[in-house]
Motif scaffolding. Structure first.
Motif, short mmCIF file in Angstrom:
data_model
loop_
_atom_site.label_atom_id
_atom_site.label_comp_id
_atom_site.label_asym_id
_atom_site.label_seq_id
_atom_site.Cartn_x
_atom_site.Cartn_y
_atom_site.Cartn_z
N CYS A 126 -15.01 78.60 -5.46
CA CYS A 126 -14.57 78.55 -4.07
C CYS A 126 -15.38 79.54 -3.23
O CYS A 126 -15.35 80.74 -3.50
CB CYS A 126 -13.08 78.86 -3.98
SG CYS A 126 -12.41 78.90 -2.30
N LYS A 127 -16.07 79.04 -2.21
CA LYS A 127 -16.84 79.90 -1.31
C LYS A 127 -16.06 80.08 -0.02
O LYS A 127 -15.62 79.11 0.60
CB LYS A 127 -18.21 79.29 -1.03
CG LYS A 127 -19.06 79.10 -2.29
CD LYS A 127 -20.46 78.62 -1.96
CE LYS A 127 -20.48 77.20 -1.40
NZ LYS A 127 -20.06 76.19 -2.39
N VAL A 128 -15.88 81.33 0.37
CA VAL A 128 -15.09 81.65 1.56
C VAL A 128 -15.90 82.58 2.46
O VAL A 128 -16.50 83.55 1.99
CB VAL A 128 -13.76 82.35 1.18
CG1 VAL A 128 -12.96 82.70 2.43
CG2 VAL A 128 -12.95 81.46 0.25
N HIS A 129 -15.93 82.29 3.75
CA HIS A 129 -16.60 83.17 4.69
C HIS A 129 -15.70 84.36 5.01
O HIS A 129 -14.52 84.19 5.34
CB HIS A 129 -16.93 82.42 5.98
CG HIS A 129 -18.08 81.48 5.85
ND1 HIS A 129 -18.90 81.13 6.90
CD2 HIS A 129 -18.57 80.81 4.78
CE1 HIS A 129 -19.83 80.29 6.50
NE2 HIS A 129 -19.65 80.08 5.20
N VAL A 134 -10.85 87.23 7.77
CA VAL A 134 -10.24 88.22 8.66
C VAL A 134 -9.81 87.65 10.00
O VAL A 134 -8.94 88.21 10.67
CB VAL A 134 -11.18 89.43 8.89
CG1 VAL A 134 -11.45 90.14 7.58
CG2 VAL A 134 -12.48 89.01 9.55
N ALA A 135 -10.42 86.52 10.42
CA ALA A 135 -10.08 85.94 11.72
C ALA A 135 -9.12 84.75 11.60
O ALA A 135 -8.35 84.48 12.52
CB ALA A 135 -11.35 85.50 12.47
N LYS A 136 -9.18 84.05 10.47
CA LYS A 136 -8.29 82.91 10.23
C LYS A 136 -7.64 83.12 8.86
O LYS A 136 -7.77 82.29 7.95
CB LYS A 136 -9.08 81.61 10.25
CG LYS A 136 -9.89 81.39 11.53
CD LYS A 136 -10.78 80.17 11.39
CE LYS A 136 -11.68 79.99 12.62
NZ LYS A 136 -12.61 78.84 12.46
N ALA A 140 -7.67 80.75 5.40
CA ALA A 140 -8.56 81.12 4.30
C ALA A 140 -7.78 81.42 3.02
O ALA A 140 -8.19 81.03 1.92
CB ALA A 140 -9.40 82.33 4.70
N VAL A 141 -6.67 82.11 3.15
CA VAL A 141 -5.87 82.47 1.97
C VAL A 141 -5.25 81.22 1.34
O VAL A 141 -5.15 81.13 0.11
CB VAL A 141 -4.79 83.50 2.34
CG1 VAL A 141 -3.81 83.71 1.19
CG2 VAL A 141 -5.42 84.83 2.72
N ALA A 181 -9.60 91.70 12.66
CA ALA A 181 -10.91 91.10 12.95
C ALA A 181 -11.60 91.82 14.10
O ALA A 181 -12.61 91.34 14.60
CB ALA A 181 -10.74 89.62 13.29
N GLU A 182 -11.08 92.98 14.48
CA GLU A 182 -11.57 93.63 15.69
C GLU A 182 -13.02 94.09 15.60
O GLU A 182 -13.69 94.27 16.61
CB GLU A 182 -10.69 94.83 16.05
CG GLU A 182 -10.71 95.97 15.04
CD GLU A 182 -9.79 97.11 15.43
OE1 GLU A 182 -10.32 98.19 15.75
OE2 GLU A 182 -8.56 96.91 15.43
N ARG A 183 -13.56 94.25 14.38
CA ARG A 183 -14.93 94.74 14.25
C ARG A 183 -15.93 93.67 13.84
O ARG A 183 -17.07 93.98 13.49
CB ARG A 183 -14.96 95.91 13.24
CG ARG A 183 -14.15 97.12 13.69
CD ARG A 183 -14.37 98.30 12.76
NE ARG A 183 -15.76 98.75 12.75
CZ ARG A 183 -16.30 99.55 13.67
NH1 ARG A 183 -15.57 99.98 14.68
NH2 ARG A 183 -17.56 99.92 13.58
#
Length: 233
Positions: A126-129, A134-136, A140-141, A181-183
């Motif tokens: 499984c490839k995850v961005h 952190v944003a979605k 993603a989880v 995801a602030e950074r």
């Protein structure tokens, strides 16, 4: 990511005693691995690993050994986190000197190379961005839980370390709660033209393949990078 185990968490003497005389010198690699993980479990919880427990090992370099891991554990499943090469390089550069810039870029190259190669070895890859993680986060989880054949629980959205809430996913800012995801875009103000040039030159095809927009440097990569002294240049 996360911080190291708190001091006193692992009983080193108990760990060593668990390893001694547990497997023979001609044991198979999986026997050594299972013995090691069981010793870790005893140190942390006081109990060895039983047959119903899933072993999870998280080391960045594991993507280089997927073929070997599959021979050891045919039912293994893998999760590979990929991050924008530009953002990843700026993060790595925070911890390493400018002289290692080429090595840092090649490390990122290898991550993408093995993401493609390993996907051809097994469907359980499984490839995850990182940006999605952190944003979605929930989306993603849920993907990760499905890939690992786990039921989704809301607790999976809360970062923890050994069951204790962990304060955030960044090493550069004050502690905060949960995933932030602030950074995500701060690398844009910190990246140098040479770094952009190297990423585009070495990872250009991967940028396109994995959906990352290319960045065009605003000035020549031949100029010294910020904080780069004449000797390094």
């Amino acid at each position: 990511g996360g911080s190291a185990l708190p001091e006193g968490t692992v009983d080193e003497e108990r760990f060593r005693s668990q390893l001694q005389n547990r497997v023979s010198q001609d044991a198979k690699p999986q026997d050594w691995f299972e013995t090691y993980m069981s010793a870790v479990s005893v140190c942390l919880s006081g109990s060895p690993i039983d047959q119903d427990i899933r072993l999870v090992e998280k080391s960045v370099e594991n993507f280089e050994y997927v073929a070997e891991l599959l021979r050891m554990f045919p039912n293994a499943r893998f999760v590979h986190i990929l991050r924008s090469p530009y953002s990843n390089l700026v993060s790595l550069r925070s911890f390493l000197p400018h002289q290692r810039l080429q090595r840092m870029v090649m490390t990122i190259h290898d991550s993408f190379y093995y993401a493609v190669k390993n996907s051809r070895l097994t469907d359980a890859y499984c490839k995850v961005h990182y940006e999605d993680l952190v944003a979605k986060t929930e989306h993603a989880v849920r993907r990760i839980a499905d890939a690992l054949a786990l039921s989704f629980e809301r607790t999976l959205l809360t970062p923890t370390s050994l069951g204790v809430p962990w304060e955030g996913n960044s090493t550069e800012v004050d502690s905060f709660e949960g995933v932030s995801a602030e950074r995500l875009g701060t690398w844009k103000a910190r990246i140098n033209p040479l770094e952009i040039h190297l990423i585009n030159q070495i990872l250009g095809d991967r940028l396109d393949e994995f959906g990352y927009d290319r960045v065009t440097p605003e000035s020549s990569y031949l100029w010294p990078m910020s904080e780069e002294d004449p000797k390094d240049y």
